[in-house]
Design a protein around this motif. Structure first.
Motif, PDB file in Angstrom:
ATOM      1  N   TYR A  48      38.917  41.241  27.436  1.00 11.24           N
ATOM      2  CA  TYR A  48      39.290  40.915  28.805  1.00 11.24           C
ATOM      3  C   TYR A  48      38.448  41.691  29.811  1.00 11.24           C
ATOM      4  O   TYR A  48      38.292  42.908  29.707  1.00 11.24           O
ATOM      5  N   TYR A  49      37.914  40.966  30.788  1.00 12.71           N
ATOM      6  CA  TYR A  49      37.190  41.544  31.927  1.00 12.71           C
ATOM      7  C   TYR A  49      38.213  41.683  33.044  1.00 12.71           C
ATOM      8  O   TYR A  49      38.725  40.677  33.536  1.00 12.71           O
ATOM      9  N   MET A  50      38.529  42.924  33.435  1.00 15.55           N
ATOM     10  CA  MET A  50      39.498  43.132  34.510  1.00 15.55           C
ATOM     11  C   MET A  50      38.778  43.556  35.780  1.00 15.55           C
ATOM     12  O   MET A  50      38.270  44.680  35.879  1.00 15.55           O
ATOM     13  N   PRO A  51      38.748  42.664  36.791  1.00 11.36           N
ATOM     14  CA  PRO A  51      38.137  43.020  38.070  1.00 11.36           C
ATOM     15  C   PRO A  51      38.900  44.170  38.736  1.00 11.36           C
ATOM     16  O   PRO A  51      40.100  44.356  38.515  1.00 11.36           O
ATOM     17  N   MET A  52      38.222  44.918  39.553  1.00 14.79           N
ATOM     18  CA  MET A  52      38.832  46.042  40.261  1.00 14.79           C
ATOM     19  C   MET A  52      40.028  45.591  41.089  1.00 14.79           C
ATOM     20  O   MET A  52      41.031  46.306  41.183  1.00 14.79           O
ATOM     21  N   LYS A  53      39.945  44.404  41.681  1.00 11.42           N
ATOM     22  CA  LYS A  53      41.044  43.895  42.498  1.00 11.42           C
ATOM     23  C   LYS A  53      42.329  43.775  41.662  1.00 11.42           C
ATOM     24  O   LYS A  53      43.410  44.137  42.126  1.00 11.42           O
ATOM     25  N   GLU A  54      42.198  43.322  40.438  1.00  8.21           N
ATOM     26  CA  GLU A  54      43.362  43.179  39.566  1.00  8.21           C
ATOM     27  C   GLU A  54      43.881  44.557  39.122  1.00  8.21           C
ATOM     28  O   GLU A  54      45.084  44.803  39.105  1.00  8.21           O
ATOM     29  N   LEU A  55      42.972  45.457  38.782  1.00  7.97           N
ATOM     30  CA  LEU A  55      43.375  46.813  38.396  1.00  7.97           C
ATOM     31  C   LEU A  55      44.124  47.479  39.544  1.00  7.97           C
ATOM     32  O   LEU A  55      45.165  48.116  39.341  1.00  7.97           O
ATOM     33  N   THR A  56      43.629  47.322  40.756  1.00  6.01           N
ATOM     34  CA  THR A  56      44.276  47.915  41.927  1.00  6.01           C
ATOM     35  C   THR A  56      45.686  47.373  42.097  1.00  6.01           C
ATOM     36  O   THR A  56      46.618  48.125  42.404  1.00  6.01           O
ATOM     37  N   LEU A  57      45.879  46.079  41.861  1.00  8.02           N
ATOM     38  CA  LEU A  57      47.206  45.470  41.951  1.00  8.02           C
ATOM     39  C   LEU A  57      48.176  46.175  40.995  1.00  8.02           C
ATOM     40  O   LEU A  57      49.284  46.558  41.393  1.00  8.02           O
ATOM     41  N   TYR A  58      47.758  46.393  39.759  1.00  6.70           N
ATOM     42  CA  TYR A  58      48.622  47.048  38.781  1.00  6.70           C
ATOM     43  C   TYR A  58      48.864  48.514  39.132  1.00  6.70           C
ATOM     44  O   TYR A  58      49.974  49.025  38.959  1.00  6.70           O
ATOM     45  N   MET A  59      47.838  49.188  39.625  1.00 10.07           N
ATOM     46  CA  MET A  59      47.989  50.597  39.985  1.00 10.07           C
ATOM     47  C   MET A  59      48.921  50.737  41.205  1.00 10.07           C
ATOM     48  O   MET A  59      49.766  51.632  41.234  1.00 10.07           O
ATOM     49  N   GLU A  60      48.774  49.875  42.184  1.00  9.65           N
ATOM     50  CA  GLU A  60      49.583  49.952  43.405  1.00  9.65           C
ATOM     51  C   GLU A  60      51.049  49.638  43.145  1.00  9.65           C
ATOM     52  O   GLU A  60      51.931  50.241  43.756  1.00  9.65           O
ATOM     53  N   LEU A 113      31.527  39.083  35.277  1.00  5.14           N
ATOM     54  CA  LEU A 113      30.958  39.532  36.546  1.00  5.14           C
ATOM     55  C   LEU A 113      30.722  38.340  37.473  1.00  5.14           C
ATOM     56  O   LEU A 113      31.031  38.402  38.665  1.00  5.14           O
ATOM     57  N   GLN A 114      30.199  37.247  36.937  1.00  3.16           N
ATOM     58  CA  GLN A 114      29.958  36.060  37.764  1.00  3.16           C
ATOM     59  C   GLN A 114      31.268  35.501  38.317  1.00  3.16           C
ATOM     60  O   GLN A 114      31.358  35.165  39.496  1.00  3.16           O
ATOM     61  N   LYS A 115      32.310  35.438  37.485  1.00  3.51           N
ATOM     62  CA  LYS A 115      33.620  34.966  37.959  1.00  3.51           C
ATOM     63  C   LYS A 115      34.176  35.914  39.013  1.00  3.51           C
ATOM     64  O   LYS A 115      34.769  35.474  40.000  1.00  3.51           O
ATOM     65  N   ASP A 116      33.985  37.212  38.792  1.00  2.00           N
ATOM     66  CA  ASP A 116      34.434  38.226  39.752  1.00  2.00           C
ATOM     67  C   ASP A 116      33.739  38.006  41.090  1.00  2.00           C
ATOM     68  O   ASP A 116      34.378  37.981  42.143  1.00  2.00           O
ATOM     69  N   LEU A 117      32.432  37.828  41.067  1.00  2.00           N
ATOM     70  CA  LEU A 117      31.674  37.586  42.306  1.00  2.00           C
ATOM     71  C   LEU A 117      32.141  36.306  42.990  1.00  2.00           C
ATOM     72  O   LEU A 117      32.256  36.259  44.218  1.00  2.00           O
ATOM     73  N   ASP A 118      32.401  35.260  42.209  1.00  2.00           N
ATOM     74  CA  ASP A 118      32.843  33.988  42.776  1.00  2.00           C
ATOM     75  C   ASP A 118      34.184  34.157  43.494  1.00  2.00           C
ATOM     76  O   ASP A 118      34.396  33.551  44.555  1.00  2.00           O
ATOM     77  N   THR A 119      35.098  34.970  42.939  1.00  2.00           N
ATOM     78  CA  THR A 119      36.395  35.146  43.588  1.00  2.00           C
ATOM     79  C   THR A 119      36.287  36.006  44.842  1.00  2.00           C
ATOM     80  O   THR A 119      37.103  35.905  45.732  1.00  2.00           O
ATOM     81  N   ARG A 120      35.271  36.835  44.929  1.00  2.37           N
ATOM     82  CA  ARG A 120      35.080  37.682  46.118  1.00  2.37           C
ATOM     83  C   ARG A 120      34.577  36.851  47.290  1.00  2.37           C
ATOM     84  O   ARG A 120      34.758  37.232  48.435  1.00  2.37           O
ATOM     85  N   GLU A 121      33.926  35.739  47.008  1.00  2.00           N
ATOM     86  CA  GLU A 121      33.373  34.910  48.078  1.00  2.00           C
ATOM     87  C   GLU A 121      34.418  34.009  48.695  1.00  2.00           C
ATOM     88  O   GLU A 121      34.197  33.437  49.740  1.00  2.00           O
ATOM     89  N   ASP A 122      35.583  33.884  48.026  1.00  2.00           N
ATOM     90  CA  ASP A 122      36.635  33.008  48.553  1.00  2.00           C
ATOM     91  C   ASP A 122      37.308  33.593  49.776  1.00  2.00           C
ATOM     92  O   ASP A 122      37.386  34.713  50.033  1.00  2.00           O
TER      93      ASP A 122
END
Length: 178
Positions: free
Chosen positions: A122-134, A169-178
């Motif tokens: 599993y590739y966990m983007p920082m945004k998702e990790l932050t959600l779990y940490m918060e 990484l490509q999927k992560d970048l794609d979600t950042r552009e939304d």
């Protein structure tokens, strides 16, 4: 090859796969990513075998890997999990802070998690990790479950030997552009 079930070598199976992947990516001009050694101070040294037999950690390290992918700075940590529940205690505060600061500087931070029982990567983007940490600050358990993860970020090893984190990484970048 080292095995993940001896405490001192946990994660080494995944790290070996990532190291092989990084070699492949470098050889094909796709990325330049390196393993960051943990700084240690040797205490005892076996002169006959020319190896360190006892040492201590000098200071907290940052993450396992740092590099650049097609002009994009990246840093990530490799984690292995034997169950369907990943404890956030596996992510040290100094690592999490480093990843946050790296993102603030325009880099991309993520985790590569191998669920060994399922043999899922599993590739966990920082945004998702932050959600779990918060959410732990709101009283939620200091973990997340396999079933909570986004299906889009599960990766299939290529030829059984490469960890295709560039796809994540490509999927992560794609979600950042939304």
């Amino acid at each position: 090859m080292a095995t993940w079930n001896s405490r001192g070598l946990r994660g080494s199976t995944l790290e070996e796969l990532i190291n092989n992947t990084n070699d492949y990516y470098r050889e094909h001009g796709l990325a330049l990513v390196q393993k960051i050694p943990t700084p240690i101070t040797p205490v005892k040294f076996d002169k006959e075998e020319r190896r360190i037999t006892e040492a201590f950690f000098e200071k907290d390290s940052s993450v396992d890997y740092i590099g650049v992918v097609q002009g994009i700075p990246v840093c990530f940590d490799a984690k292995e999990c034997m169950t369907d529940t990943f404890s956030l205690q596996n992510i040290h505060e100094h690592q999490y802070r480093f990843m946050q600061e790296f993102e603030k500087q325009g880099g991309i931070s993520f985790l590569m998690i191998m669920f060994t029982k399922r043999n899922d990567l599993y590739y966990m983007p920082m945004k998702e990790l932050t959600l779990y940490m918060e959410r732990t600050k709101e009283g939620h358990a200091k973990n997340f479950k396999y079933m909570e993860l986004d299906d889009d970020f599960f990766l299939k090893p290529v030829s059984g030997a490469l960890v295709p984190y560039l796809e994540g990484l490509q999927k992560d970048l794609d979600t950042r552009e939304d």
